[in-house]
Design an enzyme around this catalytic site. Structure first.
Site, PDB file in Angstrom:
ATOM      1  CB  SER A   1      -0.957  -0.001   1.193  1.00 17.42           C
ATOM      2  OG  SER A   1      -1.955  -0.987   1.025  1.00 17.42           O
TER       3      SER A   1
ATOM      4  CE  LYS B   1      -8.233  -6.457   5.446  1.00 18.71           C
ATOM      5  NZ  LYS B   1      -8.593  -7.003   4.115  1.00 18.71           N
TER       6      LYS B   1
ATOM      7  CG  ASN C   1     -10.499  -2.311   3.192  1.00 21.75           C
ATOM      8  OD1 ASN C   1     -11.404  -1.478   3.294  1.00 21.75           O
ATOM      9  ND2 ASN C   1     -10.033  -2.694   2.020  1.00 21.75           N
TER      10      ASN C   1
ATOM     11  CG  ASP D   1     -10.875  -5.933   0.747  1.00 23.38           C
ATOM     12  OD1 ASP D   1      -9.974  -5.247   0.224  1.00 23.38           O
ATOM     13  OD2 ASP D   1     -10.750  -6.483   1.851  1.00 23.38           O
TER      14      ASP D   1
ATOM     15  N   GLY E   1     -12.704 -20.981  -1.226  1.00 21.84           N
ATOM     16  CA  GLY E   1     -12.317 -20.332   0.017  1.00 21.84           C
ATOM     17  C   GLY E   1     -13.500 -19.727   0.736  1.00 21.84           C
TER      18      GLY E   1
ATOM     19  N   GLY F   1     -11.983 -14.130   4.978  1.00 18.89           N
ATOM     20  CA  GLY F   1     -12.390 -12.740   4.897  1.00 18.89           C
ATOM     21  C   GLY F   1     -12.503 -12.214   3.487  1.00 18.89           C
ATOM     22  CB  ALA F   2     -10.369 -12.535   0.481  1.00 19.66           C
TER      23      ALA F   2
END
Length: 284
Positions: free
Chosen positions: A26, A76, A97, A113, A140, A143-144
């Site tokens: 970032s 987060k 985030n 996200d 999956g 969190g993503a």
């Protein structure tokens, strides 16, 4: 040493908190935009161990020049109690985030996200691609995956086939997000690709230093879009195999780049763009 150590001059500041935070790209992302737009400002890595989070969040609104922060693992979810406002998307995802210090000193939390994921697909997918075209297969349940589920549901995907190594986590997300989420056993992942218009990997499988993603693509339609949110390596084995059989592919770097746009605009007052020059700078 305080994460807030700074120069004497008061300039607009932002940063990313995490533990660890050394890996974060970032600062390269926001540093590029600051330089590109000729802005006076700073964006720093702010290492904050879990035991120091409460003190950090309490001090954040008091720090001269601080406009806000990005939040990465493991904070987060832990930051939520310190926020005066949390936007509806972040509430649904269950994590934040991006935090903005409001003029009155209160903290506003959001999650970009889902926005970053869809913007990445919309920019790099073939013309005419739409989430409404057919089912998505999603690997999956972390969190993503939660952020991507929200993004796809809001974009109108008719069905998300959710496959996770721990079936109970997929079942829990299906119970939370509703009937368009169809959980299945990890052993059924290859068959779940049949008729899908989108395949997304949100697991760490295939990432540098992690085990490979063992997934046969035989049942995946040739026109299905394939996205891997892993960006180290930039072209994972999944993307390479999908590209070799003719599927359009989108790598994971764009999600990182696009999710940074709303925060930068809120903190520094300029709406930035994602370009090939930016990609090169962040990858360098």
């Amino acid at each position: 040493m305080s994460a807030f150590d700074t120069e004497d001059d008061i300039i607009p500041r932002a940063g990313v908190i995490g533990w660890p935070v050394d890996h974060s790209r970032s600062p390269k992302l926001h540093g590029f935009w600051l330089q590109q737009h000729g802005l006076s400002g700073r964006y720093d890595k702010l290492p904050v161990p879990p035991e120091d989070l409460a003190a950090f969040m309490t001090d954040l609104p008091k720090e001269p020049g601080f406009r806000g922060i990005n939040v990465t693992i493991p904070h987060k979810v832990a930051v939520l109690p310190y926020l005066a406002q949390v936007d509806p998307v972040a509430r649904r995802i269950g994590a934040v985030n991006t935090i903005t210090v409001q003029p009155d000193g209160s903290l506003h939390g959001s999650n970009t996200d889902a926005f970053g994921f869809l913007e990445n697909l919309n920019m790099d997918a073939p013309a005419g691609w739409s989430a409404t075209a057919g089912p998505a297969a999603l690997l999956g349940a972390g969190g993503a995956a939660r952020a991507i589920i929200v993004a796809l549901l809001d974009a109108g995907v008719p069905e998300i086939r959710l496959l996770n190594r721990s079936r109970d986590k997929a079942d829990a997300l299906a119970a939370e997000f509703g009937p368009r989420i169809i959980p299945a056993d990890w052993d059924e992942r290859a068959g779940a690709l049949g008729g899908a218009s989108l395949l997304v990997n949100t697991t760490s499988l295939g990432m540098a230093g992690q085990p490979a993603l063992d997934l046969a693509l035989d049942d995946l339609p040739a026109d299905a879009l394939v996205n891997d949110i892993v960006y180290s390596p930039l072209e994972t084995d999944l993307l390479a195999r999908a590209r070799a059989r003719g599927n359009p592919v989108v790598d994971g770097l764009g999600m990182l780049l696009h999710q940074g746009r709303p925060g930068f605009e809120a903190w520094f007052g300029v709406a930035p763009a994602v370009t090939s020059e930016l990609r090169g700078a962040v990858l360098a």
